[in-house]
Design a protein around this motif. Structure first.
Motif, PDB file in Angstrom:
ATOM      1  N   GLY A 146      24.110 -39.836  -5.955  1.00 41.19           N
ATOM      2  CA  GLY A 146      23.766 -39.118  -7.176  1.00 41.19           C
ATOM      3  C   GLY A 146      22.360 -38.551  -7.146  1.00 41.19           C
ATOM      4  N   MET A 147      21.898 -38.172  -5.955  1.00 43.18           N
ATOM      5  CA  MET A 147      20.528 -37.692  -5.791  1.00 43.18           C
ATOM      6  C   MET A 147      20.533 -36.314  -5.143  1.00 43.18           C
ATOM      7  SD  MET A 147      18.928 -41.219  -4.226  1.00 43.18           S
ATOM      8  CE  MET A 147      17.196 -40.894  -4.546  1.00 43.18           C
ATOM      9  N   THR A 148      19.412 -35.603  -5.296  1.00 42.90           N
ATOM     10  CA  THR A 148      19.237 -34.367  -4.541  1.00 42.90           C
ATOM     11  C   THR A 148      18.910 -34.759  -3.103  1.00 42.90           C
ATOM     12  OG1 THR A 148      16.854 -34.250  -4.935  1.00 42.90           O
ATOM     13  CG2 THR A 148      18.301 -33.185  -6.573  1.00 42.90           C
ATOM     14  N   ILE A 149      19.036 -33.818  -2.199  1.00 43.14           N
ATOM     15  CA  ILE A 149      18.706 -34.090  -0.794  1.00 43.14           C
ATOM     16  C   ILE A 149      17.230 -34.460  -0.673  1.00 43.14           C
ATOM     17  CG2 ILE A 149      18.507 -33.056   1.506  1.00 43.14           C
ATOM     18  CD1 ILE A 149      21.067 -31.476   0.876  1.00 43.14           C
ATOM     19  N   SER A 150      16.361 -33.751  -1.383  1.00 35.77           N
ATOM     20  CA  SER A 150      14.927 -34.050  -1.332  1.00 35.77           C
ATOM     21  C   SER A 150      14.643 -35.471  -1.809  1.00 35.77           C
ATOM     22  CB  SER A 150      14.144 -33.062  -2.194  1.00 35.77           C
ATOM     23  OG  SER A 150      14.193 -31.775  -1.634  1.00 35.77           O
ATOM     24  N   ASP A 151      15.229 -35.849  -2.959  1.00 31.33           N
ATOM     25  CA  ASP A 151      15.016 -37.200  -3.480  1.00 31.33           C
ATOM     26  C   ASP A 151      15.557 -38.253  -2.518  1.00 31.33           C
ATOM     27  OD1 ASP A 151      13.781 -36.238  -5.727  1.00 31.33           O
ATOM     28  OD2 ASP A 151      15.502 -36.540  -7.061  1.00 31.33           O
ATOM     29  N   TYR A 152      16.722 -37.977  -1.950  1.00 27.55           N
ATOM     30  CA  TYR A 152      17.330 -38.937  -1.022  1.00 27.55           C
ATOM     31  C   TYR A 152      16.443 -39.132   0.211  1.00 27.55           C
ATOM     32  CZ  TYR A 152      20.569 -41.178   2.162  1.00 27.55           C
ATOM     33  OH  TYR A 152      21.146 -42.049   3.041  1.00 27.55           O
ATOM     34  N   LEU A 153      15.995 -38.031   0.812  1.00 29.92           N
ATOM     35  CA  LEU A 153      15.157 -38.132   2.014  1.00 29.92           C
ATOM     36  C   LEU A 153      13.822 -38.807   1.708  1.00 29.92           C
ATOM     37  CD1 LEU A 153      15.875 -34.691   3.729  1.00 29.92           C
ATOM     38  CD2 LEU A 153      16.662 -36.953   4.452  1.00 29.92           C
ATOM     39  N   LEU A 154      13.213 -38.461   0.577  1.00 27.74           N
ATOM     40  CA  LEU A 154      11.951 -39.102   0.209  1.00 27.74           C
ATOM     41  C   LEU A 154      12.130 -40.604   0.001  1.00 27.74           C
ATOM     42  CD1 LEU A 154      10.307 -36.526  -2.206  1.00 27.74           C
ATOM     43  CD2 LEU A 154       9.380 -37.351  -0.032  1.00 27.74           C
ATOM     44  N   SER A 155      13.208 -40.988  -0.641  1.00 26.67           N
ATOM     45  CA  SER A 155      13.429 -42.423  -0.856  1.00 26.67           C
ATOM     46  C   SER A 155      13.609 -43.141   0.477  1.00 26.67           C
ATOM     47  CB  SER A 155      14.637 -42.660  -1.769  1.00 26.67           C
ATOM     48  OG  SER A 155      15.830 -42.251  -1.150  1.00 26.67           O
ATOM     49  N   CYS A 156      14.282 -42.499   1.423  1.00 31.15           N
ATOM     50  CA  CYS A 156      14.460 -43.119   2.748  1.00 31.15           C
ATOM     51  C   CYS A 156      13.131 -43.217   3.496  1.00 31.15           C
ATOM     52  CB  CYS A 156      15.473 -42.325   3.572  1.00 31.15           C
ATOM     53  SG  CYS A 156      17.156 -42.440   2.957  1.00 31.15           S
ATOM     54  N   VAL A 157      12.303 -42.208   3.371  1.00 29.40           N
ATOM     55  CA  VAL A 157      10.996 -42.211   4.032  1.00 29.40           C
ATOM     56  C   VAL A 157      10.152 -43.384   3.548  1.00 29.40           C
ATOM     57  CG1 VAL A 157       8.793 -40.976   4.138  1.00 29.40           C
ATOM     58  CG2 VAL A 157      10.915 -39.758   4.593  1.00 29.40           C
ATOM     59  N   TYR A 158      10.278 -43.716   2.259  1.00 28.46           N
ATOM     60  CA  TYR A 158       9.501 -44.814   1.686  1.00 28.46           C
ATOM     61  C   TYR A 158      10.243 -46.153   1.736  1.00 28.46           C
ATOM     62  CZ  TYR A 158       6.294 -41.241   0.126  1.00 28.46           C
ATOM     63  OH  TYR A 158       5.401 -40.212   0.087  1.00 28.46           O
ATOM     64  N   ASN A 159      11.165 -46.267   2.675  1.00 27.34           N
ATOM     65  CA  ASN A 159      11.916 -47.508   2.930  1.00 27.34           C
ATOM     66  C   ASN A 159      12.685 -48.017   1.719  1.00 27.34           C
ATOM     67  OD1 ASN A 159      11.076 -47.703   5.625  1.00 27.34           O
ATOM     68  ND2 ASN A 159       9.142 -48.592   4.970  1.00 27.34           N
ATOM     69  N   PHE A 160      13.183 -47.113   0.903  1.00 33.39           N
ATOM     70  CA  PHE A 160      14.030 -47.480  -0.229  1.00 33.39           C
ATOM     71  C   PHE A 160      15.453 -47.101   0.134  1.00 33.39           C
ATOM     72  CE2 PHE A 160      16.168 -46.188  -4.184  1.00 33.39           C
ATOM     73  CZ  PHE A 160      16.142 -47.406  -4.850  1.00 33.39           C
ATOM     74  N   LYS A 161      16.393 -48.031   0.006  1.00 36.13           N
ATOM     75  CA  LYS A 161      17.791 -47.777   0.340  1.00 36.13           C
ATOM     76  C   LYS A 161      18.541 -47.436  -0.943  1.00 36.13           C
ATOM     77  CE  LYS A 161      21.544 -48.166   2.948  1.00 36.13           C
ATOM     78  NZ  LYS A 161      22.140 -46.946   3.323  1.00 36.13           N
ATOM     79  N   PRO A 162      18.831 -46.153  -1.170  1.00 36.35           N
ATOM     80  CA  PRO A 162      19.538 -45.768  -2.396  1.00 36.35           C
ATOM     81  C   PRO A 162      20.945 -46.366  -2.427  1.00 36.35           C
ATOM     82  CG  PRO A 162      18.629 -43.843  -1.295  1.00 36.35           C
ATOM     83  CD  PRO A 162      18.490 -44.995  -0.356  1.00 36.35           C
ATOM     84  N   LYS A 163      21.408 -46.679  -3.632  1.00 35.18           N
ATOM     85  CA  LYS A 163      22.756 -47.212  -3.813  1.00 35.18           C
ATOM     86  C   LYS A 163      23.726 -46.053  -3.996  1.00 35.18           C
ATOM     87  CE  LYS A 163      21.529 -49.429  -7.449  1.00 35.18           C
ATOM     88  NZ  LYS A 163      21.462 -50.208  -8.674  1.00 35.18           N
ATOM     89  N   ALA A 164      24.900 -46.200  -3.412  1.00 37.78           N
ATOM     90  CA  ALA A 164      25.946 -45.200  -3.606  1.00 37.78           C
ATOM     91  C   ALA A 164      26.464 -45.307  -5.035  1.00 37.78           C
ATOM     92  CB  ALA A 164      27.074 -45.407  -2.613  1.00 37.78           C
ATOM     93  N   ARG A 165      26.740 -44.180  -5.649  1.00 36.85           N
ATOM     94  CA  ARG A 165      27.310 -44.168  -6.991  1.00 36.85           C
ATOM     95  C   ARG A 165      28.782 -44.543  -6.892  1.00 36.85           C
ATOM     96  NH1 ARG A 165      23.342 -45.421  -9.192  1.00 36.85           N
ATOM     97  NH2 ARG A 165      24.526 -45.357 -11.101  1.00 36.85           N
ATOM     98  N   LEU A 166      29.376 -44.852  -8.006  1.00 34.74           N
ATOM     99  CA  LEU A 166      30.778 -45.255  -8.019  1.00 34.74           C
ATOM    100  C   LEU A 166      31.707 -44.065  -7.836  1.00 34.74           C
ATOM    101  CD1 LEU A 166      30.724 -47.681 -11.080  1.00 34.74           C
ATOM    102  CD2 LEU A 166      30.563 -48.260  -8.667  1.00 34.74           C
ATOM    103  N   THR A 167      32.824 -44.306  -7.136  1.00 35.73           N
ATOM    104  CA  THR A 167      33.866 -43.286  -7.039  1.00 35.73           C
ATOM    105  C   THR A 167      34.606 -43.251  -8.374  1.00 35.73           C
ATOM    106  OG1 THR A 167      35.545 -44.837  -6.257  1.00 35.73           O
ATOM    107  CG2 THR A 167      34.163 -43.782  -4.575  1.00 35.73           C
TER     108      THR A 167
END
Length: 139
Positions: free
Chosen positions: A40-61
């Motif tokens: 549920g994130m933009t590509i920019s937000d997703y990549l930035l969160s990964c860069v800062y060692n944060f593992k985003p949670k997948a949203r529900l199907t």
């Protein structure tokens, strides 16, 4: 470099306007886009969160969301039953269940289940975000 990251983290109102590009394969691009969408994130937000060692949670199907709604409905039913039992007179409860120790344990368990369901629902509703403290974990 760590100092620069720390300094930019203080300004949460700052608009992101600088572009950083990276060459990736088409497969990698689709994978990154897919992962961001699942979270549920933009590509920019997703990549930035990964860069800062944060593992985003997948949203529900949609199926998981339907199951979660069913679980929420069950929780609501448990609350209604508990309220109805609390609203009965002692004579009515005794006549209905006749085994007081069993009922006490049953109500305790229902309370535990309801609390667990509430905690789960609240955890699932939390949105992914870029960590506000951008300090590296290496410090």
């Amino acid at each position: 470099m760590k100092k620069d990251i720390e300094n930019t983290s203080n300004s949460s109102k700052e608009t992101r306007s600088v572009f950083i590009g990276a060459k990736v394969t088409l497969t990698q691009k689709e994978y990154i886009k897919s992962m961001a969408t699942q979270c549920g994130m933009t590509i920019s937000d997703y990549l930035l969160s990964c860069v800062y060692n944060f593992k985003p949670k997948a949203r529900l199907t949609k199926e998981e969301a339907a199951l979660l709604q069913n679980l929420d409905d069950c929780r609501a039913d448990l609350v209604k039953y508990t309220s109805a039992l609390h609203g009965m007179s002692t004579k009515q409860r005794m006549a209905m269940f006749n085994q007081i120790p069993f009922m006490v344990n049953w109500l305790k368990e229902l309370g535990n289940v309801a609390e667990s369901v509430c905690q789960f629902l609240n955890a699932v509703k939390e949105k992914n975000k870029i960590p506000s403290n951008l300090k590296s974990e290496e410090e």
